[in-house]
Design an enzyme around this catalytic site. Structure first.
Site, PDB file in Angstrom:
ATOM      1  N   TRP A 164       0.802  -1.219   0.000  1.00 37.68           N
ATOM      2  CA  TRP A 164       0.000   0.000   0.000  1.00 37.68           C
ATOM      3  C   TRP A 164       0.839   1.277   0.000  1.00 37.68           C
ATOM      4  O   TRP A 164       0.313   2.358  -0.210  1.00 37.68           O
ATOM      5  CB  TRP A 164      -0.917   0.029   1.239  1.00 37.68           C
ATOM      6  CG  TRP A 164      -0.183  -0.314   2.509  1.00 37.68           C
ATOM      7  CD1 TRP A 164      -0.144  -1.537   3.107  1.00 37.68           C
ATOM      8  CD2 TRP A 164       0.636   0.556   3.302  1.00 37.68           C
ATOM      9  NE1 TRP A 164       0.660  -1.489   4.230  1.00 37.68           N
ATOM     10  CE2 TRP A 164       1.146  -0.210   4.369  1.00 37.68           C
ATOM     11  CE3 TRP A 164       0.992   1.905   3.227  1.00 37.68           C
ATOM     12  CZ2 TRP A 164       2.006   0.319   5.346  1.00 37.68           C
ATOM     13  CZ3 TRP A 164       1.848   2.431   4.180  1.00 37.68           C
ATOM     14  CH2 TRP A 164       2.338   1.644   5.222  1.00 37.68           C
ATOM     15  N   ASN A 165       2.143   1.173   0.309  1.00 32.81           N
ATOM     16  CA  ASN A 165       2.869   2.425   0.572  1.00 32.81           C
ATOM     17  C   ASN A 165       3.175   3.241  -0.693  1.00 32.81           C
ATOM     18  O   ASN A 165       3.215   4.463  -0.643  1.00 32.81           O
ATOM     19  CB  ASN A 165       4.125   2.176   1.420  1.00 32.81           C
ATOM     20  CG  ASN A 165       5.102   1.228   0.787  1.00 32.81           C
ATOM     21  OD1 ASN A 165       4.783   0.531  -0.181  1.00 32.81           O
ATOM     22  ND2 ASN A 165       6.305   1.187   1.318  1.00 32.81           N
ATOM     23  N   LYS A 188      -2.459  -8.194  -7.789  1.00 34.16           N
ATOM     24  CA  LYS A 188      -3.312  -7.984  -6.617  1.00 34.16           C
ATOM     25  C   LYS A 188      -2.708  -6.848  -5.790  1.00 34.16           C
ATOM     26  O   LYS A 188      -1.669  -7.009  -5.166  1.00 34.16           O
ATOM     27  CB  LYS A 188      -3.388  -9.243  -5.750  1.00 34.16           C
ATOM     28  CG  LYS A 188      -4.517  -9.142  -4.729  1.00 34.16           C
ATOM     29  CD  LYS A 188      -4.236  -9.878  -3.440  1.00 34.16           C
ATOM     30  CE  LYS A 188      -3.285  -9.174  -2.539  1.00 34.16           C
ATOM     31  NZ  LYS A 188      -3.748  -7.861  -2.000  1.00 34.16           N
ATOM     32  N   ALA A 190      -2.681  -4.000  -2.616  1.00 29.91           N
ATOM     33  CA  ALA A 190      -2.999  -4.096  -1.188  1.00 29.91           C
ATOM     34  C   ALA A 190      -4.453  -3.699  -0.949  1.00 29.91           C
ATOM     35  O   ALA A 190      -4.999  -2.846  -1.657  1.00 29.91           O
ATOM     36  CB  ALA A 190      -2.073  -3.171  -0.407  1.00 29.91           C
ATOM     37  N   GLY A 242       6.537  -6.467  -0.483  1.00 31.37           N
ATOM     38  CA  GLY A 242       5.821  -6.410   0.789  1.00 31.37           C
ATOM     39  C   GLY A 242       6.742  -6.822   1.915  1.00 31.37           C
ATOM     40  O   GLY A 242       7.964  -6.712   1.812  1.00 31.37           O
ATOM     41  N   SER A 243       6.146  -7.330   2.981  1.00 30.48           N
ATOM     42  CA  SER A 243       6.936  -7.632   4.175  1.00 30.48           C
ATOM     43  C   SER A 243       7.735  -8.924   3.998  1.00 30.48           C
ATOM     44  O   SER A 243       7.356  -9.814   3.235  1.00 30.48           O
ATOM     45  CB  SER A 243       5.999  -7.772   5.372  1.00 30.48           C
ATOM     46  OG  SER A 243       5.101  -8.830   5.131  1.00 30.48           O
ATOM     47  N   GLU A 264      10.755  -8.066  -3.327  1.00 31.47           N
ATOM     48  CA  GLU A 264      11.243  -6.794  -2.770  1.00 31.47           C
ATOM     49  C   GLU A 264      10.648  -6.712  -1.379  1.00 31.47           C
ATOM     50  O   GLU A 264       9.446  -6.461  -1.238  1.00 31.47           O
ATOM     51  CB  GLU A 264      10.768  -5.616  -3.630  1.00 31.47           C
ATOM     52  CG  GLU A 264      11.275  -5.619  -5.057  1.00 31.47           C
ATOM     53  CD  GLU A 264      12.742  -5.260  -5.186  1.00 31.47           C
ATOM     54  OE1 GLU A 264      13.350  -4.845  -4.178  1.00 31.47           O
ATOM     55  OE2 GLU A 264      13.282  -5.412  -6.290  1.00 31.47           O
ATOM     56  N   LEU A 265      11.460  -6.938  -0.355  1.00 32.38           N
ATOM     57  CA  LEU A 265      10.923  -7.120   0.996  1.00 32.38           C
ATOM     58  C   LEU A 265      11.295  -5.964   1.930  1.00 32.38           C
ATOM     59  O   LEU A 265      11.627  -4.884   1.482  1.00 32.38           O
ATOM     60  CB  LEU A 265      11.395  -8.466   1.543  1.00 32.38           C
ATOM     61  CG  LEU A 265      11.090  -9.666   0.621  1.00 32.38           C
ATOM     62  CD1 LEU A 265      11.648 -10.962   1.188  1.00 32.38           C
ATOM     63  CD2 LEU A 265       9.597  -9.795   0.359  1.00 32.38           C
ATOM     64  N   CYS A 298      10.120   1.265   2.371  1.00 28.48           N
ATOM     65  CA  CYS A 298      11.092   0.198   2.669  1.00 28.48           C
ATOM     66  C   CYS A 298      12.490   0.786   2.708  1.00 28.48           C
ATOM     67  O   CYS A 298      13.384   0.246   3.346  1.00 28.48           O
ATOM     68  CB  CYS A 298      11.006  -0.879   1.598  1.00 28.48           C
ATOM     69  SG  CYS A 298      11.167  -0.206  -0.056  1.00 28.48           S
ATOM     70  N   GLU A 395      11.359  -2.738  11.396  1.00 25.59           N
ATOM     71  CA  GLU A 395      11.014  -1.575  10.562  1.00 25.59           C
ATOM     72  C   GLU A 395      10.034  -0.696  11.332  1.00 25.59           C
ATOM     73  O   GLU A 395       8.986  -1.181  11.777  1.00 25.59           O
ATOM     74  CB  GLU A 395      10.278  -2.071   9.317  1.00 25.59           C
ATOM     75  CG  GLU A 395      11.117  -2.210   8.094  1.00 25.59           C
ATOM     76  CD  GLU A 395      10.269  -2.562   6.879  1.00 25.59           C
ATOM     77  OE1 GLU A 395       9.415  -3.460   6.963  1.00 25.59           O
ATOM     78  OE2 GLU A 395      10.478  -1.933   5.845  1.00 25.59           O
TER      79      GLU A 395
HETATM   80  P1  NAP Z   1       2.424  -7.067   3.488  1.00 23.06           P
HETATM   81  O1  NAP Z   1       1.506  -7.218   4.623  1.00 23.06           O
HETATM   82  O2  NAP Z   1       3.454  -8.108   3.266  1.00 23.06           O
HETATM   83  O3  NAP Z   1       1.479  -6.913   2.204  1.00 23.06           O
HETATM   84  C1  NAP Z   1       2.000  -6.723   0.922  1.00 23.06           C
HETATM   85  C2  NAP Z   1       1.051  -7.331  -0.091  1.00 23.06           C
HETATM   86  O4  NAP Z   1       0.978  -8.736   0.139  1.00 23.06           O
HETATM   87  C3  NAP Z   1      -0.376  -6.823   0.009  1.00 23.06           C
HETATM   88  O5  NAP Z   1      -0.941  -6.788  -1.273  1.00 23.06           O
HETATM   89  C4  NAP Z   1      -1.036  -7.881   0.858  1.00 23.06           C
HETATM   90  O6  NAP Z   1      -2.427  -7.947   0.683  1.00 23.06           O
HETATM   91  C5  NAP Z   1      -0.365  -9.127   0.328  1.00 23.06           C
HETATM   92  N1  NAP Z   1      -0.422 -10.254   1.232  1.00 23.06           N
HETATM   93  C6  NAP Z   1      -0.539 -10.253   2.576  1.00 23.06           C
HETATM   94  N2  NAP Z   1      -0.567 -11.518   3.039  1.00 23.06           N
HETATM   95  C7  NAP Z   1      -0.484 -12.336   1.953  1.00 23.06           C
HETATM   96  C8  NAP Z   1      -0.470 -13.739   1.775  1.00 23.06           C
HETATM   97  N3  NAP Z   1      -0.548 -14.594   2.794  1.00 23.06           N
HETATM   98  N4  NAP Z   1      -0.370 -14.223   0.532  1.00 23.06           N
HETATM   99  C9  NAP Z   1      -0.290 -13.399  -0.522  1.00 23.06           C
HETATM  100  N5  NAP Z   1      -0.302 -12.050  -0.430  1.00 23.06           N
HETATM  101  C10 NAP Z   1      -0.383 -11.525   0.805  1.00 23.06           C
HETATM  102  O7  NAP Z   1       3.209  -5.710   3.532  1.00 23.06           O
HETATM  103  P2  NAP Z   1       2.619  -4.258   3.758  1.00 23.06           P
HETATM  104  O8  NAP Z   1       2.509  -4.004   5.188  1.00 23.06           O
HETATM  105  O9  NAP Z   1       1.419  -4.058   2.910  1.00 23.06           O
HETATM  106  O10 NAP Z   1       3.782  -3.401   3.099  1.00 23.06           O
HETATM  107  C11 NAP Z   1       4.843  -2.953   3.832  1.00 23.06           C
HETATM  108  C12 NAP Z   1       6.052  -3.848   3.624  1.00 23.06           C
HETATM  109  O11 NAP Z   1       6.443  -3.809   2.259  1.00 23.06           O
HETATM  110  C13 NAP Z   1       7.232  -3.343   4.407  1.00 23.06           C
HETATM  111  O12 NAP Z   1       7.911  -4.412   4.995  1.00 23.06           O
HETATM  112  C14 NAP Z   1       8.086  -2.692   3.337  1.00 23.06           C
HETATM  113  O13 NAP Z   1       9.446  -2.617   3.653  1.00 23.06           O
HETATM  114  C15 NAP Z   1       7.833  -3.572   2.167  1.00 23.06           C
HETATM  115  N6  NAP Z   1       8.161  -2.880   0.922  1.00 23.06           N
HETATM  116  C16 NAP Z   1       9.271  -3.260   0.258  1.00 23.06           C
HETATM  117  C17 NAP Z   1       9.630  -2.604  -0.899  1.00 23.06           C
HETATM  118  C18 NAP Z   1      10.862  -3.006  -1.640  1.00 23.06           C
HETATM  119  O14 NAP Z   1      10.975  -2.619  -2.798  1.00 23.06           O
HETATM  120  N7  NAP Z   1      11.780  -3.745  -1.049  1.00 23.06           N
HETATM  121  C19 NAP Z   1       8.847  -1.570  -1.387  1.00 23.06           C
HETATM  122  C20 NAP Z   1       7.708  -1.195  -0.681  1.00 23.06           C
HETATM  123  C21 NAP Z   1       7.382  -1.879   0.480  1.00 23.06           C
HETATM  124  P3  NAP Z   1      -3.414  -7.261   1.740  1.00 23.06           P
HETATM  125  O15 NAP Z   1      -3.174  -5.833   1.651  1.00 23.06           O
HETATM  126  O16 NAP Z   1      -4.765  -7.600   1.287  1.00 23.06           O
HETATM  127  O17 NAP Z   1      -3.073  -7.833   3.085  1.00 23.06           O
END
Ligand code: NAP
Length: 492
Positions: A164-165, A188, A190, A242-243, A264-265, A298, A395
């Protein structure tokens, strides 16, 4: 107190955004016409409802991507690039409305949302240019017998998951190379920020993207819709941002079909300020590395290590800048700090700061939630943050700058590398040799040397260790969507 100004076009842009699933080129409701709410984090109120896909809807989207794959792969690269280029132009021409839509669902101030729209569009411009540069090789083998022909083909239907960020840029960074390479996909977004992605998909249709090449699935239960697709043999690629916790789970799920995976975590970026740094430049860099996206990046500086001789001056100057920022609903042009994404994130930042204070950290400015209807947190500077504080290893994802000190270069490098993450690090020094020496010693995929922002569509973005696998953007970004094929030619 935080005021909640309105924008004259906010109802119009929310109304205009698509809210259904895009499957095989058609907008359609989810099974049973199920929906979920999209919230404005600045007010805690509901903006609208979007389709809540079922696992069967998701599999229908994957089927559409699979059915379109062969035809799309045979489209001339120039045509694929021109669709991206047209989409780039449309995005730029609608930047104001797209930025407002993003601010409404995500909370970032309008100026930053405009910046993200441009950044997002630039991935399409970059990959429009890369689509026609997918090279191959023709070689004489060492024994001279026969020939080697190496070509690069699209890996196949891709599953894309975004956070979502950065609701649009994290999408274009995946969709751009997928389209350029000749891959179809299901994306898909967020659940907090589906509207920007749905608007983007509509723009790609308008730019001429054939039916089925990009399918969009929005859902309240991410795991429930993604797992059946990840385990389905029609998918060949998974690209996730994502995370780290979810990324680890997805690697396990991807093992079944041995998907080509890019991730990309999370990050835990160190920000090093040496005693020979230009202090004002370091503070400016700190503001960018910390406050971009309300700290919800991130790449956000998560730990500040400042040479003991200059630490008091650095923390005072940083606190002065942080405390002068205007907090509020991002639709107002003078706002510089919007709300955090939701109540959970506000609770996490509050807990991390309380934990650091309980362990001896000193508050220079901020240190508490800002109040108001939304999820606002006051920009905060903490000093004397012990290594055992939770925020040293987790984080923060909020506007909080924890500062600790060091006295020599080795100590600074060891502290910076003392994390499971390895996305980006920042260092400020005016000594070029030191700058390069320390850059090479830092265990991160990217380094900001005398600068607080590293993201650029033309550069390879990505991390090492628990921060991920693969790179997005730059010349390497398209490789994640291509497989080399070696054809051995006999009879020569
Ligand atoms: P997240 O909870 O991991 O969610 C990211 C995406 O994954 C969302 O679309 C989420 O859907 C989906 N998701 C959640 N659980 C899932 C599952 N079991 N199976 C498949 N998909 C699933 O992360 P967030 O809190 O939204 O985002 C923040 C994280 O992203 C931070 O850790 C940040 O550092 C990281 N990030 C990394 C980068 C990079 O380039 N390295 C860039 C941006 C962000 P829902 O929204 O429906 O839960």
């Amino acid at each position: 107190m935080t005021t909640t100004p309105t924008h004259p076009r906010e109802a119009t842009v929310v109304e205009a955004a698509p809210k259904q699933l895009l499957i095989g080129g058609k907008w359609r409701d989810a099974t049973g016409a199920r929906t979920f709410d999209v919230e404005d984090p600045a007010t805690g109120t509901t903006l609208c409802q979007v389709a809540d896909a079922s696992p069967d809807d998701a599999l229908a989207a994957l089927a559409a991507a699979h059915d379109a794959q062969a035809d799309w792969a045979s489209h001339p690269p120039r045509e694929r690039g021109e669709i991206l280029r047209r989409a780039y132009e449309i995005i730029i021409s609608r930047r104001e409305d797209l930025a407002l839509l993003m601010t409404l669902e995500m909370g970032k101030p309008l100026a930053e949302a405009r910046g993200e729209i441009t950044y997002a569009a630039e991935f399409f411009r970059w990959f429009a240019e890369e689509a026609v540069r997918i090279g191959g090789d023709y070689a004489v083998p060492p024994n001279g017998a026969g020939r080697f022909l190496i070509t690069r083909q699209p890996v196949g239907p891709a599953l894309l998951i975004t956070p979502w960020n950065f609701p649009m840029a994290m999408g274009t960074r995946k969709i751009g190379p997928a389209i350029a390479a000749g891959c179809t996909s299901v994306i898909k977004p967020a659940h907090q920020t589906p509207l920007s992605m749905l608007a983007l998909a509509d723009i790609l249709r308008e730019a001429g993207l054939p039916d089925g090449v990009l399918n969009v699935v929005t859902a309240a239960d991410a795991g429930g819709v993604m797992e059946p697709m990840i385990r389905d043999p029609r998918a060949r690629k998974l690209s996730f941002t994502g995370s780290t916790a979810v990324g680890r789970k997805l690697i396990e799920q991807s093992a079944q079909q041995v998907l080509k995976v890019s991730l990309e975590l999370g990050g835990n970026a160190p920000f090093l300020v040496f005693d020979d740094a230009d202090l004002d430049a370091a503070v400016e860099g700190a503001m960018q590395a910390k406050m971009r996206n309300i700290g919800e990046a991130c790449t956000a500086a998560n730990r500040f290590y400042v040479h003991a001789d200059i630490a008091p001056a650095f923390s005072d100057k940083l606190a002065e800048r942080m405390s002068a920022l205007t907090i509020g609903r991002g639709v107002a042009d003078d706002v510089q700090v919007g709300p955090l994404i939701d109540a959970k994130q506000l609770g996490k930042v509050t807990d991390l700061v309380s934990d650091a204070i309980a362990q001896g950290a000193q508050v220079v400015t901020g240190g508490q939630a800002h109040g108001g209807d939304g999820y606002f947190y006051t920009p905060t500077v903490l000093t004397d943050v012990p290594e055992g504080a939770r925020m040293a290893s987790e984080e923060i994802f909020g506007p909080v700058a924890p500062i600790t000190t060091f006295t020599d270069e080795r100590e600074a490098i060891d502290k910076a590398n003392n994390t499971e993450y390895g996305l980006v690090s920042y260092l400020f020094t005016q000594n070029l040799q030191r700058g390069l020496r320390v850059s090479e010693a830092l265990d991160t995929g990217m380094v900001g040397l005398n600068q607080g922002i590293v993201s650029n569509p033309a550069a390879p973005f990505g991390g090492v260790k628990a921060s991920g696998l693969g790179r997005e953007g730059g010349k390497l970004g398209i490789d994640e969507f291509l497989e080399p094929k070696y054809i051995s030619i006999g009879g020569l």
